[in-house]
Design a protein around this motif. Structure first.
Motif, mmCIF file in Angstrom:
data_model
loop_
_atom_site.group_PDB
_atom_site.id
_atom_site.type_symbol
_atom_site.label_atom_id
_atom_site.label_comp_id
_atom_site.label_asym_id
_atom_site.label_seq_id
_atom_site.Cartn_x
_atom_site.Cartn_y
_atom_site.Cartn_z
ATOM 1 N N GLU A 1 -25.554 -61.531 29.536
ATOM 2 C CA GLU A 1 -25.358 -60.917 28.224
ATOM 3 C C GLU A 1 -25.120 -61.937 27.120
ATOM 4 O O GLU A 1 -25.105 -61.584 25.955
ATOM 5 C CB GLU A 1 -24.163 -59.954 28.258
ATOM 6 N N ARG B 1 -32.785 -59.885 20.186
ATOM 7 C CA ARG B 1 -32.617 -59.807 21.641
ATOM 8 C C ARG B 1 -33.621 -58.815 22.190
ATOM 9 O O ARG B 1 -33.684 -57.672 21.744
ATOM 10 C CB ARG B 1 -31.207 -59.366 21.995
ATOM 11 N N GLN C 1 -33.600 -60.857 27.782
ATOM 12 C CA GLN C 1 -32.763 -60.582 28.947
ATOM 13 C C GLN C 1 -33.500 -59.718 29.952
ATOM 14 O O GLN C 1 -33.959 -58.629 29.635
ATOM 15 C CB GLN C 1 -31.469 -59.889 28.535
ATOM 16 N N THR D 1 -33.010 -65.118 29.951
ATOM 17 C CA THR D 1 -31.725 -65.074 30.631
ATOM 18 C C THR D 1 -31.570 -63.797 31.441
ATOM 19 O O THR D 1 -32.356 -62.856 31.284
ATOM 20 C CB THR D 1 -30.567 -65.196 29.615
#
Length: 150
Positions: free
Chosen positions: A79, A88, A35, A76
């Motif tokens: 979330e 993650r 992320q 990405t």
């Protein structure tokens, strides 16, 4: 319990550090979501992961692709966990997701030369400790090898 690793970048770039960390995650059989905080940055990382080394292939896609659920690594800005990742990575001061406790491991990579990044990492560290996560701090030695620090 979620394990959270903080990687402190000094005299290193995310582009140099991220690919080997992603490779190690795939070697362990993990699915990964990375992320970032902007579409432009996610797109730049996407382009970099295709070309970072001539002798390697790192299978990945962005959250925009139709078969996102089948991708081993997804980049990405959201979330969500579109590929049911075990791990993650949070880069560029991305915030801890609400579902942090659903991951086996979270990796926060932050720029030690950026005061905002340091403040965000300190805040995330406190939040993770409060949630009872297993938290470790990593810093590269003079040869560029990651060392766990106290």
């Amino acid at each position: 319990m979620t394990e959270v690793l903080f990687y402190h970048l000094q005299n290193m770039t995310l582009e140099g550090v991220l690919p080997p960390l992603l490779e190690k995650s795939l070697e362990r059989g993990w699915r990964v979501v990375v992320q970032s905080t902007s579409e432009e940055r996610a797109d730049a990382l996407d382009a970099h992961l295709w070309t970072y080394r001539d002798d390697s292939f790192l299978p990945h896609a962005t959250w925009r692709v139709a078969d996102v659920a089948d991708q081993p690594i997804v980049l990405t800005v959201e979330e969500s966990n579109p590929n049911a990742a075990n791990v993650r990575f949070l880069v560029d001061n991305a915030l801890l997701p609400l579902d942090s406790n659903t991951y086996e491991r979270m990796v926060l990579v932050f720029n030690g030369d950026d005061t905002d990044a340091l403040a965000a990492a300190r805040s995330a560290w406190t939040d993770c400790k409060t949630r009872g996560f297993d938290v470790t701090y990593w810093q590269a030695d003079e040869r560029g090898r990651w060392q766990r620090r106290q």
